[in-house]
Design a protein around this motif. Structure first.
Motif, PDB file in Angstrom:
ATOM      1  N   ARG A  43      14.121   6.787   1.168  1.00  0.00           N
ATOM      2  CA  ARG A  43      14.315   5.256   0.948  1.00  0.00           C
ATOM      3  C   ARG A  43      14.623   4.830  -0.355  1.00  0.00           C
ATOM      4  O   ARG A  43      14.670   3.750  -1.051  1.00  0.00           O
ATOM      5  CB  ARG A  43      13.303   4.277   1.758  1.00  0.00           C
ATOM      6  CG  ARG A  43      13.192   4.937   3.054  1.00  0.00           C
ATOM      7  CD  ARG A  43      11.907   4.114   3.850  1.00  0.00           C
ATOM      8  NE  ARG A  43      10.977   3.696   3.102  1.00  0.00           N
ATOM      9  CZ  ARG A  43       9.866   3.150   3.598  1.00  0.00           C
ATOM     10  NH1 ARG A  43       9.447   3.380   4.941  1.00  0.00           N
ATOM     11  NH2 ARG A  43       8.811   2.971   2.840  1.00  0.00           N
TER      12      ARG A  43
ATOM     13  N   THR B   9       3.245   0.814   2.817  1.00  0.00           N
ATOM     14  CA  THR B   9       4.538   1.519   3.076  1.00  0.00           C
ATOM     15  C   THR B   9       5.081   1.028   4.371  1.00  0.00           C
ATOM     16  O   THR B   9       6.257   0.867   4.671  1.00  0.00           O
ATOM     17  CB  THR B   9       4.169   3.141   3.315  1.00  0.00           C
ATOM     18  OG1 THR B   9       3.548   3.549   2.000  1.00  0.00           O
ATOM     19  CG2 THR B   9       5.336   3.920   3.469  1.00  0.00           C
ATOM     20  N   HIS B  10       4.059   0.890   5.282  1.00  0.00           N
ATOM     21  CA  HIS B  10       4.684   0.239   6.466  1.00  0.00           C
ATOM     22  C   HIS B  10       3.807  -0.800   6.965  1.00  0.00           C
ATOM     23  O   HIS B  10       2.673  -0.838   6.613  1.00  0.00           O
ATOM     24  CB  HIS B  10       4.827   1.568   7.976  1.00  0.00           C
ATOM     25  CG  HIS B  10       5.549   2.512   7.379  1.00  0.00           C
ATOM     26  ND1 HIS B  10       5.097   3.755   6.760  1.00  0.00           N
ATOM     27  CD2 HIS B  10       6.796   2.828   7.884  1.00  0.00           C
ATOM     28  CE1 HIS B  10       6.230   4.678   6.558  1.00  0.00           C
ATOM     29  NE2 HIS B  10       7.055   4.215   7.257  1.00  0.00           N
ATOM     30  N   LEU B  88      13.650  -3.235   5.883  1.00  0.00           N
ATOM     31  CA  LEU B  88      12.994  -2.555   4.638  1.00  0.00           C
ATOM     32  C   LEU B  88      13.031  -3.643   3.350  1.00  0.00           C
ATOM     33  O   LEU B  88      13.976  -4.293   3.208  1.00  0.00           O
ATOM     34  CB  LEU B  88      13.916  -1.383   4.477  1.00  0.00           C
ATOM     35  CG  LEU B  88      13.133  -0.486   3.220  1.00  0.00           C
ATOM     36  CD1 LEU B  88      11.856   0.113   3.435  1.00  0.00           C
ATOM     37  CD2 LEU B  88      14.190   0.477   2.795  1.00  0.00           C
ATOM     38  N   THR B 109       8.935  -1.202   1.355  1.00  0.00           N
ATOM     39  CA  THR B 109       7.972  -1.519   2.650  1.00  0.00           C
ATOM     40  C   THR B 109       8.625  -1.691   3.868  1.00  0.00           C
ATOM     41  O   THR B 109       9.427  -2.758   3.913  1.00  0.00           O
ATOM     42  CB  THR B 109       6.861  -2.848   2.368  1.00  0.00           C
ATOM     43  OG1 THR B 109       6.366  -2.525   1.519  1.00  0.00           O
ATOM     44  CG2 THR B 109       6.306  -3.066   3.592  1.00  0.00           C
ATOM     45  N   ARG B 110       8.496  -1.165   4.890  1.00  0.00           N
ATOM     46  CA  ARG B 110       9.278  -1.043   6.305  1.00  0.00           C
ATOM     47  C   ARG B 110       8.282  -2.057   7.000  1.00  0.00           C
ATOM     48  O   ARG B 110       7.334  -1.607   7.501  1.00  0.00           O
ATOM     49  CB  ARG B 110       9.279   0.333   6.879  1.00  0.00           C
ATOM     50  CG  ARG B 110       9.757  -0.001   8.469  1.00  0.00           C
ATOM     51  CD  ARG B 110      11.138  -0.141   8.336  1.00  0.00           C
ATOM     52  NE  ARG B 110      12.067   0.872   7.969  1.00  0.00           N
ATOM     53  CZ  ARG B 110      13.421   0.837   7.632  1.00  0.00           C
ATOM     54  NH1 ARG B 110      13.870  -0.175   7.932  1.00  0.00           N
ATOM     55  NH2 ARG B 110      13.958   1.833   7.055  1.00  0.00           N
TER      56      ARG B 110
END
Lengths: 116, 114
Positions: A43, B9-10, B88, B109-110
């Protein structure tokens, strides 16, 4: 408003061969930059190459080079000697550097798969 | 030299909730931009912060707001989450000086909205 169009949703190439990704853009501006960004599965968006619109000479970075046709508003990326690590999503992007803020306008991207 | 960092991150949220995403720019950079990247699409510009003020804004509703702190780090806040906010979220920083046109991106960041 500027628009960026990438007409190839997916491309594939054999390892060690050459591939060209297409990009066209629409703007009435004269002062701008064009970029190719690479986004691997991790990503992280990574800058591959940039081109200043006022420069006639095409930019080159090692195996990566561009064909910048200002009158045609075309900005293609050529990858020579393709490597497995080149597999990623590639985005073409436009920046009007006279515009306050200098935002990037991206195309929809091209998925490139390098096959062994 | 640390690059652009983002946290978390998530993230998984439900509709109607609020979320805050964080970004620390690359050392020496003072301008932070936020982008939204829906699955299979290119990033879309949300807004940019410089000197703790919103300098430019893309075509996003007021539910999206931000802040920049004196140390140049930034937050993106999204209120009243919708399913369509799942994406994202990328932060990018650059130096305001002459020639500082290159934007350096974080890993993103998802955000998933259920």
């Amino acid at each position: 408003a500027q628009t960026v169009t990438q007409s190839q949703p997916e491309m594939s190439v054999q390892e060690a061969e050459t591939v060209t990704l297409s990009c066209t853009y629409d703007t009435s501006e004269n002062n701008y930059y064009l970029f190719w960004y690479k986004q691997p599965p991790s990503r992280q968006m990574i800058l591959v190459i940039r081109q200043e619109a006022y420069k006639q000479q095409n930019a080159t970075e090692n195996r990566f080079s561009v064909n910048f046709q200002k009158a045609a508003k075309s900005f293609s990326l050529k990858i020579s000697d393709s490597q497995l690590g080149d597999t990623a999503m590639y985005f073409c992007a436009f920046m009007n550097y006279m515009e306050y803020g200098n935002k990037l306008v991206f195309g929809a991207g091209t998925i490139l798969r390098v096959k062994s | 030299d640390a690059g652009v960092t983002q946290s978390p991150t998530h993230l998984i949220k439900t509709r109607g909730q609020q979320v805050t995403l964080r970004c620390s720019p690359k050392s020496g950079h003072d301008t932070v931009s936020w982008y939204q990247q829906a699955l299979g699409q290119g990033p879309q510009f949300i807004f940019q912060y410089y000197e703790e003020e919103e300098r430019q804004r893309g075509n996003f509703p007021d539910r999206f707001s931000g802040h920049q702190f004196p140390n140049y780090s930034s937050e993106l806040n999204v209120n009243a989450l919708l399913l369509g906010d799942s994406a994202l979220y990328l932060c990018a920083s650059r130096w305001k000086g002459a020639g500082g046109y290159e934007q350096f991106f974080g890993p993103g960041t998802r955000l998933t909205v259920l």
